[in-house]
Design a protein around this motif. Structure first.
Motif, PDB file in Angstrom:
ATOM      1  N   LEU A   1       0.657  -1.123  -0.135  1.00  0.00           N
ATOM      2  CA  LEU A   1       0.079  -0.219   0.094  1.00  0.00           C
ATOM      3  C   LEU A   1       1.022   1.025  -0.172  1.00  0.00           C
ATOM      4  O   LEU A   1       0.676   2.591  -0.556  1.00  0.00           O
ATOM      5  CB  LEU A   1      -0.629  -0.050   0.674  1.00  0.00           C
ATOM      6  N   ALA A   2       1.800   1.130   0.695  1.00  0.00           N
ATOM      7  CA  ALA A   2       2.712   2.369   0.781  1.00  0.00           C
ATOM      8  C   ALA A   2       3.467   2.847  -0.738  1.00  0.00           C
ATOM      9  O   ALA A   2       3.829   3.636  -0.566  1.00  0.00           O
ATOM     10  CB  ALA A   2       4.071   2.477   1.785  1.00  0.00           C
ATOM     11  N   ASP A   3       3.604   1.464  -0.591  1.00  0.00           N
ATOM     12  CA  ASP A   3       4.887   1.802  -2.048  1.00  0.00           C
ATOM     13  C   ASP A   3       4.353   1.557  -3.549  1.00  0.00           C
ATOM     14  O   ASP A   3       4.766   2.407  -4.093  1.00  0.00           O
ATOM     15  CB  ASP A   3       5.729  -0.009  -2.548  1.00  0.00           C
ATOM     16  N   SER A   4       3.036   1.542  -3.283  1.00  0.00           N
ATOM     17  CA  SER A   4       2.259   2.009  -4.671  1.00  0.00           C
ATOM     18  C   SER A   4       1.483   3.155  -4.369  1.00  0.00           C
ATOM     19  O   SER A   4       0.851   3.705  -5.577  1.00  0.00           O
ATOM     20  CB  SER A   4       1.010   0.612  -4.576  1.00  0.00           C
ATOM     21  N   ASP A   5       1.718   3.419  -3.093  1.00  0.00           N
ATOM     22  CA  ASP A   5       1.000   5.125  -2.639  1.00  0.00           C
ATOM     23  C   ASP A   5      -0.649   4.994  -2.969  1.00  0.00           C
ATOM     24  O   ASP A   5      -0.660   5.983  -3.852  1.00  0.00           O
ATOM     25  CB  ASP A   5       1.342   5.998  -3.331  1.00  0.00           C
ATOM     26  N   SER A   6      -1.089   4.092  -2.530  1.00  0.00           N
ATOM     27  CA  SER A   6      -2.877   3.854  -3.066  1.00  0.00           C
ATOM     28  C   SER A   6      -3.406   4.238  -2.120  1.00  0.00           C
ATOM     29  O   SER A   6      -3.100   5.088  -0.589  1.00  0.00           O
ATOM     30  CB  SER A   6      -2.275   2.244  -2.460  1.00  0.00           C
ATOM     31  N   ARG A   7      -4.380   5.355  -2.833  1.00  0.00           N
ATOM     32  CA  ARG A   7      -5.076   6.671  -2.349  1.00  0.00           C
ATOM     33  C   ARG A   7      -6.340   6.017  -1.214  1.00  0.00           C
ATOM     34  O   ARG A   7      -7.021   6.769  -0.508  1.00  0.00           O
ATOM     35  CB  ARG A   7      -5.482   7.721  -2.965  1.00  0.00           C
TER      36      ARG A   7
END
Length: 629
Positions: free
Chosen positions: A117-123
């Motif tokens: 979730l952090a690496d993808s920068d999911s909103r």
């Protein structure tokens, strides 16, 4: 230019375009079937349906809801859920909003989920249930860019005082917001879809990998629109088909099937509960389905175990029928390759007809009775198991691809399929074999690169588009590919001999009906050994007949009778191997390998380094006192 080339080269930029085209073309046709609890609350699931128009209504509401939350094109929206019809509707909603789906396996642990979730920068993240929501809440402080969580199944979900205002929504909440947004912006979805370009990010899939942190594979929209058109171009999937879809949609293999379904327009029955496969098959009665080899291995082992339970006579009939099935399949495929006609001698055909009445027909009925073809991918299927099913009338078409190539780069062509190969490349995909035997691929299905890892991308993707798969293979003169092993998994003994462990492991799975997983070890050693786990259901049935009834699994595998039984199959394996390939020693594991302990990937491939590290003491025991190089 052929019609196929024209269809592929003139494809629209995205599956979102294809979806709107499909809805316009066949709005009232059935699109999806999905299980619902029975009205009585007891017994097997009932099945409900959605037409294409009904699916579109929900997709548009989800897409508009995301737009209303402020989601912009190419921003990532994560989806942490098992396979269910809502997974597909949400994924399409994300696409139609112009955003990109980050897939997360529901089995992924809390730490790795947070990394993705952090690496993808999911909103936004769509969490299937309270369990998935808890993972997100636990790491909320590390995810400042995550603005909302949408829960698909809100049973057991409770408000948390620490949740920011508006942070937690249900799927119904989101759809209601979408409906309100569409009331004031009726063209919102059409405008977003029309603005999608072929090179815009559509999906970010993190490879489960067998070592290290997963890498995010960036798959643009053109990968999926290409796959959709190429699948249709093969002619293997028809509008009148019924597909049974249970594979993890977080995996690229499952995901590609949804693209082909939209282009072809057939019915797809969706239920990701693996324990319901045997129950669902006679109900759904699919004409085609896809699976990983472990499923076919379990079916084969289950049939063999049931025959053994019926006594010596029934087991001998099964063994005879299995031999006839393999001989029939090999003969018919050989003749088809040579003459174009799958003929077999009269005597073999007569034996096959008898075996069909006694054994094969029951297997086909258990799989729904209408299965025209089953597609196998993600890992190698042991040829002897493939030949067994082929001879039994369950045609398993092996295919090949990677996350980095959008899954479906090769597939066996219908009647001309060849067990033991992964078939021919899809139209529009190029292949060549490097000097060291590595398979290289190029085409519209190849990824744009690894997310935020340009150095890793450069290691596998050449400037001219050729992708290094890391797999070793051979191409026949007429274009069929045979995978021999993973490049990094080829082992070299201390005596200088090279061994492909997957080939040895596949042979053993075809010989021993009790095996679940096997890892052949021997790199820099002076002989090969093996770590073997047994299939619990098959083993417990065997235990009843051998004085071990009522004992737990770990006691049964430790018993001398079990070791002796497996040793017989290992000796049988060794008879067909080169001397340096033979398994000199083996150990039975105290439990089966699984995803939860990190020993298998979600697509059920063994993580070799993990298993070798965890059971290093057994390997050391086998090599104790042996002379090493």
């Amino acid at each position: 230019m052929s019609d196929t080339q024209t269809m592929i080269e003139n494809r629209p930029p995205s599956v979102a375009h294809l979806f709107l085209e499909r809805v316009a073309a066949t709005p009232d046709a059935e699109a999806y079937r999905y299980p619902v609890p029975p009205a009585s609350g007891e017994g097997p699931s009932d099945w409900a349906s959605l037409t294409w128009a009904q699916a579109a209504e929900r997709v548009e509401r989800i897409a508009a809801g995301l737009i209303g939350l402020g989601i912009e094109p190419e921003q990532r929206v994560a989806l942490a859920s098992a396979t269910r019809v809502e997974w597909i509707l949400v994924d399409l909603g994300i696409m139609c909003a112009g955003a990109a789906t980050t897939t997360v396996y529901p089995s992924t642990n809390t730490s790795e989920s947070a990394f993705i979730l952090a690496d993808s920068d999911s909103r936004v993240v769509f969490a299937e249930d309270a369990t998935q929501l808890a993972k997100v809440r636990e790491n909320r402080a590390e995810l400042p860019g995550l603005h909302h969580v949408v829960v698909l199944d809100d049973e057991g979900v409770t408000a948390d005082a620490a949740d920011p205002d508006g942070w937690l929504l249900t799927l119904a909440d989101l759809e209601k917001r979408g409906e309100e947004h569409l009331a004031t912006h009726p063209e919102a979805i059409k405008e977003r879809v029309e603005a999608i370009t072929k090179d815009q990010l559509a999906t970010l899939i993190y490879t489960s990998g067998t070592t290290g942190r997963p890498k995010g594979v960036r798959l643009p929209h053109e990968c999926w629109s290409y796959m959709a058109k190429a699948i249709k171009a093969t002619g293997m999937v028809l509008e009148e088909d019924v597909q049974y879809l249970w594979l993890p949609l977080a995996h690229v293999f499952g995901k590609v099937l949804t693209s082909g379904h939209i282009e072809v327009g057939h019915v797809t029955a969706v239920d990701g509960r693996v324990d319901q496969i045997i129950v669902n098959l006679p109900v759904v009665r699919p004409t085609y389905m896809a699976a990983v080899p472990r499923i076919f291995e379990k079916v084969y082992n289950g049939v063999a175990a049931k025959a053994r339970e019926g006594g010596d006579a029934k087991y001998k009939i099964f063994q005879w029928a299995a031999g006839i099935a393999r001989e029939y399949a090999k003969t018919s495929q050989d003749n088809f390759r040579r003459t174009g006609t799958a003929t077999v001698p009269f005597g073999l055909r007569t034996k096959h007809a008898v075996a069909d009445r006694l054994v094969y027909g029951k297997i086909r009925e258990a799989m729904g009775g209408r299965l025209r073809a089953a597609i196998s991918g993600s890992a190698a299927l042991a040829p002897e198991i493939g030949f067994f099913f082929a001879g039994a009338g369950v045609h398993i078409l092996e295919g090949y691809g990677l996350t980095e190539s959008s899954a479906a780069s090769f597939v066996n062509p219908g009647e001309a399929y060849r067990t033991g190969t992964v078939g021919k490349p899809l139209p529009g995909t190029e292949v060549r074999i490097a000097e060291d035997g590595e398979i290289l691929l190029r085409g519209p299905g190849i990824m744009a690169g690894y997310h935020g890892l340009p150095e890793k991308t450069a290691e596998v993707l050449e400037p001219d588009g050729w992708f290094h798969t890391g797999d070793i293979g051979e191409l026949s003169v007429d274009g069929y590919l045979r995978i021999t092993d993973r490049k990094k998994d080829i082992i070299k003994t201390s005596g200088g001999k090279y061994i492909a462990p997957a080939e040895v492991e596949g042979r053993f799975k075809a010989i021993c009906p009790y095996v679940s997983n096997i890892l052949v070890h021997g790199g820099d050693r002076n002989f090969c050994s093996a770590l073997i786990s047994l299939d619990e259901d098959a083993l417990l049935a065997w235990a009843k007949e051998n004085g071990l009834d009522g004992k737990p699994y770990e006691e049964i595998v430790a018993d001398a009778k079990t070791v002796e039984m497996v040793d017989g199959y290992v000796r049988e394996l060794n008879e067909g191997l080169q001397r340096w390939e033979t398994v000199k020693k083996f150990r039975l594991l105290p439990r089966d390998l699984d995803i939860e302990h990190g020993e298998l990937t979600p697509s059920l491939k063994i993580k070799r380094p993990v298993v070798e590290r965890e059971y290093g003491y057994l390997l050391d025991e086998m090599y104790a006192g042996a002379r090493e190089a």
